[in-house]
Write a protein that holds these residues in place. Structure first.
Motif, PDB file in Angstrom:
ATOM      1  N   SER A  91       0.666  -1.069  -0.121  1.00  0.00           N
ATOM      2  CA  SER A  91       0.088  -0.097   0.201  1.00  0.00           C
ATOM      3  C   SER A  91       0.933   1.210   0.095  1.00  0.00           C
TER       4      SER A  91
ATOM      5  N   ALA B 154       0.452   3.976   1.078  1.00  0.00           N
ATOM      6  CA  ALA B 154       0.169   5.311   1.929  1.00  0.00           C
ATOM      7  C   ALA B 154      -0.271   4.704   3.504  1.00  0.00           C
ATOM      8  N   GLY B 155      -0.299   5.463   4.374  1.00  0.00           N
ATOM      9  CA  GLY B 155      -0.625   5.030   5.648  1.00  0.00           C
ATOM     10  C   GLY B 155       0.379   4.381   6.478  1.00  0.00           C
ATOM     11  N   PRO B 156      -0.215   3.434   7.493  1.00  0.00           N
ATOM     12  CA  PRO B 156       0.749   2.801   8.287  1.00  0.00           C
ATOM     13  C   PRO B 156       1.418   1.680   7.650  1.00  0.00           C
ATOM     14  N   GLU B 157       0.805   1.003   6.631  1.00  0.00           N
ATOM     15  CA  GLU B 157       1.508   0.080   5.869  1.00  0.00           C
ATOM     16  C   GLU B 157       2.818   0.668   5.364  1.00  0.00           C
ATOM     17  N   MET B 158       2.701   1.567   4.744  1.00  0.00           N
ATOM     18  CA  MET B 158       3.953   2.314   4.190  1.00  0.00           C
ATOM     19  C   MET B 158       5.062   2.619   5.083  1.00  0.00           C
ATOM     20  N   MET B 159       4.594   3.029   6.196  1.00  0.00           N
ATOM     21  CA  MET B 159       5.607   3.412   7.368  1.00  0.00           C
ATOM     22  C   MET B 159       6.161   2.084   7.608  1.00  0.00           C
ATOM     23  N   GLN B 160       5.371   1.096   7.969  1.00  0.00           N
ATOM     24  CA  GLN B 160       5.930  -0.166   8.372  1.00  0.00           C
ATOM     25  C   GLN B 160       7.054  -0.716   7.410  1.00  0.00           C
TER      26      GLN B 160
END
Ligand SMILES: Cc1ncc(COP(=O)(O)O)c(C=O)c1O
Length: 416
Positions: free
Chosen positions: A167, A169-175
């Motif tokens: 993904s 964007a969002g937390p998935e990208m950060m992880q």
């Protein structure tokens, strides 16, 4: 490629009906046209042929000879690419299921691996730990959200989301970023955005290109070298197939080039654009020749039975009629009418052509059905009858590039 009755008889004497005709010159022309269109808009570009669409080794070898790249999605396809002599550094390994072993092999070979999932990051981590002194270049597949102006999903079959990649964007990208930062000897060099859409529209390609450039700029500005927009383009589609709004290669290239030129990051970093056409390369390369075995009329419907089946021309059993020509077995006049061409299996829905109009075939005639090169040979396991031969006519001669399957070929892996 025009094929006359005497050539068909010659081929049939060694290959038996039905058989595929492979116009390898057209395959080369498709390659040249796509490369010319895109490189006119963005000179650093690569065509990586999508093996899954049609991995006849003869065609894969032509890609190698032209200096093209291979796009593979399984170990089998990867090994096939090596077997046809493809330079491993010119192989792109995509797909949702790659084992630790697959990834290791491809990385050791300097192929580009586009990772698709957290499980593959685990494999990467282990590889990086066992190769602490190597700088490991990897790619990431980015999940694309594609909708039209009314908010309707453009993903194939109007599915609400694509199932591939990470993904953006969002937390998935950060992880994902955190996990990658924890692997200091790994570098993200490629972003990949192939997304199969029903419309194959220019707007989808612009969104894919823009998203990839933004992801590169925001997350990996120093390292990304490849912007890979995938395949999914229309090729040359004859009007009788009834598709509306079929862009040309030039129009696709102009749409993508415009977005690349508008990106400050792309203008400064000059990434290599990768396209992975499958259908656009192979659909118009193959046609099927099948012999008329019988004609019957049932409740005023004329049904022409042939010795091939729908699995040979459209295993997905879509509802469109492909272009066809009748090759009469003699010079007697044919009346015109509406008829359907039905196949050799015992399935009710084995229709190769439905309610087409033209000269009515007679027993012994041949019907040639075009646009049979994409997702046909690779998707049709032998059902009831063996897989047909594939023949490449070259002037007066022809080359058999796959022999017709025999009973022994079909059953050699079974234990009797
Ligand atoms: C990753 C990838 N690249 C390229 C292609 C080729 O697409 P097409 O045959 O529609 O050009 C596909 C097809 O699904 C794909 O999954």
């Amino acid at each position: 490629m025009i094929v006359n009755l005497s050539q068909i008889h010659q081929i049939e004497s060694v290959a038996q009906s039905p058989f595929y005709l492979c116009d390898d010159a057209v395959f080369g022309i498709n390659y040249d046209r796509i490369v010319a269109a895109f490189s006119a808009r963005w000179p650093q570009m690569i065509l990586a042929y999508s093996y899954k669409t049609n991995y006849i080794p003869w065609l894969c070898r032509l890609i190698r000879d032209k200096g093209g790249w291979a796009e593979v999605v399984s170990r089998l396809e990867y090994e096939l690419a090596l077997k046809v002599g493809q330079d491993p550094a010119r192989i792109i390994f995509n797909g949702p299921v790659k084992s630790a072993d697959d990834i290791e092999l491809a990385l050791l070979n300097n192929s580009i691996v586009n990772l698709d999932s957290a499980a593959e990051i685990d494999h990467l981590l282990r590889y990086a730990q066992t190769h602490p002194d190597s700088l490991i270049p990897v790619g990431l597949r980015i999940n694309m959200g594609l909708s039209d102006a009314n908010g309707c999903s453009q993903i194939q079959n109007q599915l609400p989301v694509s199932r591939f990649g990470f993904s953006p964007a969002g937390p998935e990208m950060m992880q994902l970023k955190q996990r990658l930062q924890a692997i200091p000897n790994c570098q993200v060099v490629s972003l990949h955005g192939h997304t199969s859409t029903s419309s194959r529209s220019l707007a989808c390609y612009q969104t894919i290109t823009r998203t990839l450039c933004e992801m590169a700029e925001w997350h990996f500005p120093q390292t990304v070298q490849y912007i890979n927009i995938g395949g999914g383009m229309f090729g040359d589609v004859p009007p009788e197939m009834g598709f509306a709004d079929v862009p040309t290669f030039d129009q696709y290239a102009a749409a993508v080039g415009e977005v690349l030129q508008a990106s400050d990051w792309a203008a400064a970093n000059k990434p290599t654009l990768v396209v992975e056409p499958g259908i656009a390369m192979s659909a118009n390369v193959i046609s099927l020749v099948t012999r008329v075995i019988g004609i019957k009329t049932i409740q005023n419907r004329t049904l022409v039975t042939v010795d091939a089946s729908v699995f040979h021309t459209k295993p997905t059993q879509h509802s469109r009629n492909q272009p066809w020509t009748l090759i009469p077995a003699d010079e007697s006049a044919r009346s015109s009418g509406v008829f359907s061409v039905v196949g050799s299996t015992c399935m009710e829905k084995d229709y190769l052509l439905t309610d087409v109009s033209g000269p009515l075939p007679q027993v012994g005639d041949y019907i040639r059905i075009g646009q049979a090169g994409a997702y046909t040979v690779v998707m049709s396991p032998p059902f009831i009858n063996p897989a047909p031969a594939i023949v490449a006519p070259h002037g007066e001669n022809f080359k058999i590039i796959r022999t017709r399957q025999t009973l022994d070929d079909m059953f050699k892996n079974y234990h009797f």
